[in-house]
Design an enzyme around this catalytic site. Structure first.
Site, PDB file in Angstrom:
ATOM      1  N   ALA A 155     -12.582 -60.935   5.964  1.00 29.01           N
ATOM      2  CA  ALA A 155     -11.132 -60.758   5.855  1.00 29.01           C
ATOM      3  C   ALA A 155     -10.676 -61.145   4.451  1.00 29.01           C
ATOM      4  CB  ALA A 155     -10.423 -61.621   6.899  1.00 29.01           C
ATOM      5  N   PRO A 156      -9.907 -60.278   3.769  1.00 34.10           N
ATOM      6  CA  PRO A 156      -9.438 -60.586   2.413  1.00 34.10           C
ATOM      7  C   PRO A 156      -8.059 -61.232   2.421  1.00 34.10           C
ATOM      8  CG  PRO A 156      -8.965 -58.307   2.912  1.00 34.10           C
ATOM      9  CD  PRO A 156      -9.604 -58.893   4.156  1.00 34.10           C
ATOM     10  N   SER A 172      -2.646 -60.820   3.420  1.00 33.63           N
ATOM     11  CA  SER A 172      -3.931 -61.043   4.092  1.00 33.63           C
ATOM     12  C   SER A 172      -4.153 -60.019   5.188  1.00 33.63           C
ATOM     13  CB  SER A 172      -3.996 -62.449   4.687  1.00 33.63           C
ATOM     14  OG  SER A 172      -3.096 -62.563   5.784  1.00 33.63           O
ATOM     15  N   HIS A 173      -5.421 -59.905   5.580  1.00 35.77           N
ATOM     16  CA  HIS A 173      -5.831 -58.967   6.631  1.00 35.77           C
ATOM     17  C   HIS A 173      -6.847 -59.676   7.520  1.00 35.77           C
ATOM     18  CE1 HIS A 173      -7.515 -55.684   8.842  1.00 35.77           C
ATOM     19  NE2 HIS A 173      -6.985 -54.740   8.108  1.00 35.77           N
ATOM     20  N   ASN A 174      -6.387 -60.142   8.683  1.00 44.11           N
ATOM     21  CA  ASN A 174      -7.297 -60.791   9.631  1.00 44.11           C
ATOM     22  C   ASN A 174      -8.256 -59.789  10.252  1.00 44.11           C
ATOM     23  OD1 ASN A 174      -6.180 -63.271   9.192  1.00 44.11           O
ATOM     24  ND2 ASN A 174      -5.687 -63.662  11.339  1.00 44.11           N
TER      25      ASN A 174
END
Length: 967
Positions: A787-788, A806-808
């Site tokens: 994740a980023p 963010s991207h979970n």
């Protein structure tokens, strides 16, 4: 005195070849026409329709619609005569030549009966009379095993020739595949008919088409059998007095041929680079492998079909392992077909049709290039040929550099998003002229023969060339990819795609020039060592040092083409290129798995191993180049000799200089001065921020969505926006970069999230405010995809404000999401009491208790949810601290992507109070007094559905919060 006569010789194989071509054309044209005109209707059945059903059956394609039904029947009627002649000759061959009168008679009778039964179900469709159609279909299927068995047993000469062995091999393989599909067809049909599972009939239909292909392929093998039957026709020759012909000009111009071949090479590279992202669009849309991934084997299948079928006769040379150029008009027809499939197919509305056409073009181009490169090897012009193709590659990079990292010829581009298909097609058609004009055509007679070599040498040379092909696509198919590998955020401490992309183009141009005039360059110890060092530096370091490693790659990888092509084409060219493309395909597949390992079982072994994969590829390249340094190979890599060759090299050098000059102009055109980057509502000190998951820059219609995204972002007057699923610098997404257009068009600063070597799906921060500092994070991901996150500090009207994008991970990996959310909350809490904005993809229900991410994010992160009363959310969330909420609006996705755009408006107060919560003060959007900063009314569309246009949804009006309550 006897009148002189002209004799024309022919082979009976022409009947089989004509039958194969016309029969294949009947099915292919009907299929393409059907998919183009009424795709959704033809895939619909009594269980489901599109998108659950995505592939039509044979009967629906050839029997239900105008004009494909009529086209199919006309072509089948044209095929019938050749088929009956083929059957009769095969029966006569078995009866008289092979002394099997009974077997030959049965073979001919079975073939004739099978032909008439085929005509029965073709010309009497199920719509006309279902009983007759089914009976004739049953007779045809019942006679098929008898026909195949008789062909395999009765067409056997006493002396086994090479032609017989090829025919039997093709018959055996196609018959095996024919019957191997049958159990699966029964299984899928039962699932469709009895269990009524959507999508099963499409799988059944795909296998049904496979049976058709295997049937045609089986019969095509008879061309080898009938090649022993020769005929001759003579005509009286009438002589005419002719004037003495002028001597042929031996110094015809070289530049038209060289320039045209370089441009055709540009179109070929464009088509190859576009295939994998076109395939992966379907994989990402379906979130699973659905079978279309097999199109990645197009190049291998194209070469195999030529090498294993009578089509090989068109390109077979006079000596063993020799390949000749086919007739110029056949060559032109092949190029026209590849241009139609790889470029002109952009006009098709159906995404699956564009994929099919593009895959067909790649298969055809693999054959055309194998023939072209082989002929160049046999005529001693491979250096010139490879240099021409490398110039075409550099031309592709310059075109992308000027077109915001998109090739203007891709099938997912059009006139609305940067496509220039009509222009490129027009130039390409002009470039075909030298192929048919004798005074311009330069295809000399081969004079170098191949000699048998060891199997190990063949495999090493072919695999090394395939590795080179995939490294070019991975690292050098766009000038910004190596820059993205080394980008690590603000402040800027390294190169940027604009203007430093031209450095990559220049380095490649230098490499190509050196390899033209000094062909040994790519196989030198210095080049091998410099390339390996460059790969290591790019993987380990960032900023300018990492980019220096990238320039080492750009200086060495193109030059390696000369020795690798010489080494591989010293073997049988079709076999060598077949293995090379298979290697490139396999390595591309492994490259996809380094990030997309959740798509396939067992793919976890490749998780985050880009470094290891590049290391293996570098080792293979080094080994292959070392092998190419042998004296036998080096002797064939000669300097340009002769006046013609020197003129060609000078023309190519001039083209490279022109391309570098064009690349140097691009930064001047695309430069965005910082003074033009200003927020929308500075007097009111109100900003608009949003989050959007943009699905890798593809819209729902498989078009590049960058321009459409830019339009809606401009309409919403966004000052800060987080974009997710944006790391496109990998072959699966075409090595694209959507920030190049968005940053220029919207006049915003752009921060491209964790680099491609970090194995995330990517994140982007676009801002109208200066980015003081940004840090890229890899959130904890013990099980799922990495994740980023981007943590940036923005200068918002003099107030340093922390922004997190963010991207979970997905819902299936609950522990990952919990750990990832805790890491985000820690970043936000560590920034307390400074103002903060959260723009992210969390995957949770509002107010879900721990260990669900919602409470962790907002409680531990010390931020406020933009609207706690909005219960209709799942993935995307907005949060803030120290700022004052003014408005909130969600915009429906329409067809730009599969996720809506969520936005909120925040005011920067004169006095920062991080613990103050003004969210309860709400007013209705329809009663709120409009101001300069309010949301546009153009998206208030109460009577329109969310899948018909962009609109505010689920709220009809934007949500506003009482202005006076902020004081």
């Amino acid at each position: 005195m006897q009148q002189p006569r002209s004799k024309v010789s022919w082979s009976a194989a022409i009947f089989s070849i004509s039958h194969t071509v016309l029969g294949s054309l009947a099915f292919i044209v009907a299929l393409l026409t059907c998919l183009s005109l009424h795709y959704r209707r033809v895939v619909r059945n009594h269980v489901a329709g599109y998108p659950e059903e995505w592939w039509p059956s044979v009967s629906a394609t050839i029997g239900d619609w105008f004009p494909e039904r009529n086209i199919f029947q006309i072509l089948c009627a044209a095929t019938a005569g050749f088929r009956l002649a083929m059957i009769g000759l095969c029966g006569a061959l078995a009866s008289y030549s092979y002394n099997r009168p009974l077997g030959g008679t049965l073979l001919g009778a079975t073939g004739v009966l099978r032909t008439f039964s085929c005509g029965g179900w073709i010309f009497v469709t199920s719509t006309d009379h279902s009983l007759v159609h089914d009976i004739m279909m049953g007779v045809y299927i019942g006679l098929t095993p008898i026909w195949m068995g008789l062909c395999l047993t009765q067409l056997e000469p006493r002396v086994k020739s090479e032609a017989y062995r090829r025919a039997q091999t093709l018959r055996t393989v196609s018959a095996f595949l024919f019957y191997a599909c049958t159990p699966l067809m029964v299984y899928f049909y039962r699932k469709h008919r009895i269990d009524r599972i959507p999508g099963m009939y499409s799988r059944y239909a795909l296998l049904e088409w496979t049976l058709v292909a295997m049937d045609v392929l089986f019969d095509s093998a008879s061309a080898w059998d009938l090649s022993v039957i020769q005929g001759e026709v003579s005509f009286p020759l009438i002589k005419h007095e002719k004037s003495a012909a002028a001597p042929k000009n031996q110094s015809s111009p070289v530049w038209p041929w060289t320039v045209s071949q370089a441009f055709l090479a540009f179109t070929a590279w464009s088509t190859w680079f576009g295939l994998i992202p076109t395939i992966f669009y379907f994989s990402v849309s379906n979130m699973a492998a659905e079978g279309v991934e097999l199109f990645v084997l197009s190049q291998c299948v194209g070469i195999a079909l030529v090498a294993m079928t009578p089509i090989e006769r068109i390109v077979r040379g006079t000596h063993a392992m020799s390949i000749r150029h086919p007739h110029p008009w056949i060559l032109v027809s092949g190029w026209v077909a590849s241009l139609c499939g790889g470029i002109a197919s952009y006009a098709l509305q159906s995404a699956s049709m564009r994929l099919t056409a593009s895959a067909g073009a790649c298969a055809l181009l693999a054959v055309l290039t194998a023939v072209d490169w082989s002929h160049a090897w046999e005529t001693g012009r491979l250096n010139e040929c490879v240099a021409t193709w490398l110039v075409g590659l550099v031309g592709a990079l310059v075109a992308r550099y000027a077109n915001h990292a998109n090739l203007p010829t891709w099938v997912f581009m059009d006139a609305t998003n940067g496509g220039r298909h009509v222009l490129v097609l027009s130039i390409a058609i002009v470039c075909l002229v030298p192929l048919v004009v004798p005074s311009l055509r330069q295809l000399p007679t081969p004079h170098v023969r191949r000699s048998p070599s060891s199997f190990g040498s063949f495999i090493l040379a072919s695999v090394a060339l395939g590795t080179w092909l995939i490294e070019i696509q991975t690292l050098l198919s766009d000038s910004g990819t190596l820059i993205a590998f080394t980008w690590a955020g603000y402040p800027v401490r390294g190169p940027q795609a604009v203007p430093h992309g031209m450095w990559v183009v220049s380095a490649m141009a230098v490499s190509v020039t050196l390899s033209m005039w000094y062909p040994y360059t790519g196989s030198s110890v210095l080049a091998i060592a410099l390339h390996a060092l460059g790969v290591y530096i790019v993987l380990v370091y960032d900023h300018w040092l990492g980019f220096a490693g990238g320039l080492c790659i750009a200086l060495t990888l193109p030059a390696m083409a000369m020795p690798l092509f010489h080494s591989a084409l010293a073997h049988h060219p079709l076999r060598a290129m077949g293995v090379a493309w298979l290697t490139a395909t396999f390595l591309a597949f492994l490259g996809v798995l380094t990030t997309a390992y959740a798509f396939l079982p067992g793919a976890y072994v490749m998780r985050e191993h880009t470094g290891a994969l590049l290391g293996i590829e570098t080792a293979i390249l080094s080994w292959g180049l070392w092998h190419a340094r042998r004296e036998g190979v080096r002797a064939r890599i000669a300097h340009a000799t002769g006046a013609r060759s020197r003129r060609a090299m000078r023309t190519l050098t001039a083209l490279l200089v022109a391309l570098v000059g064009a690349a140097s102009v691009v930064p001047l055109v695309r430069y965005v001065p910082p003074s033009s980057i200003t927020p929308h509502h500075t007097p009111d000190r109100i900003l608009t921020a949003g989050i959007w998951t943009v699905h890798f820059g593809f819209d729902q219609l498989m078009r590049d969505s960058t321009r459409r995204m830019s339009s809606i972002l401009r309409t919403m007057e966004l000052d800060i926006v987080g974009l997710l699923e944006t790391d496109l610098h990998r072959p699966a997404f075409g090595n694209r970069d959507l920030t190049q257009w968005l940053a220029q068009d919207l006049h915003m600063y752009a921060d491209l999230g964790p680099s491609p070597k970090k194995h995330t799906w990517g994140a982007v921060l676009l801002s109208k405010f200066p980015i003081i500092n940004s840090t890229h994070h890899l959130l904890p991901s013990p099980h799922g995809e990495l994740a980023p996150a981007i943590h940036a500090v923005l200068d918002i009207w003099g107030v340093p404000t922390h922004v997190v994008v963010s991207h979970n991970g997905q819902f299936e990996d609950k522990l990952d999401r919990e750990l990832q959310t805790k890491a985000i909350a820690r970043i936000l809490s560590d920034a307390y009491p400074h103002p903060a904005i959260f723009l992210g993809y969390v995957v949770t229900k509002p107010h879900a208790p721990r260990p669900e991410p919602y409470d962790i994010l907002f409680s531990d992160g010390l931020i406020f949810d933009v609207d706690p009363d909005d219960k209709d959310r799942w993935c995307q969330y907005l949060g803030f601290r120290g700022l004052e909420r003014v408005g909130y609006a969600r915009v429906s996705r329409y067809t730009v992507t599969d996720t809506e755009l969520q936005t909120f408006k925040l005011a920067v107060p004169d006095r920062l109070e991080p613990n103050r919560d003004v969210r309860p003060f709400r007013v209705s959007g329809r009663h709120f007094k409009p101001a300069a900063w309010t949301y546009p009314l153009s998206l208030v569309r109460p009577g329109v559905r969310v899948n018909e246009t962009h609109k505010y949804s689920p709220y009809i009006y934007p949500q506003y919060f009482e202005f006076e309550a902020r004081h």
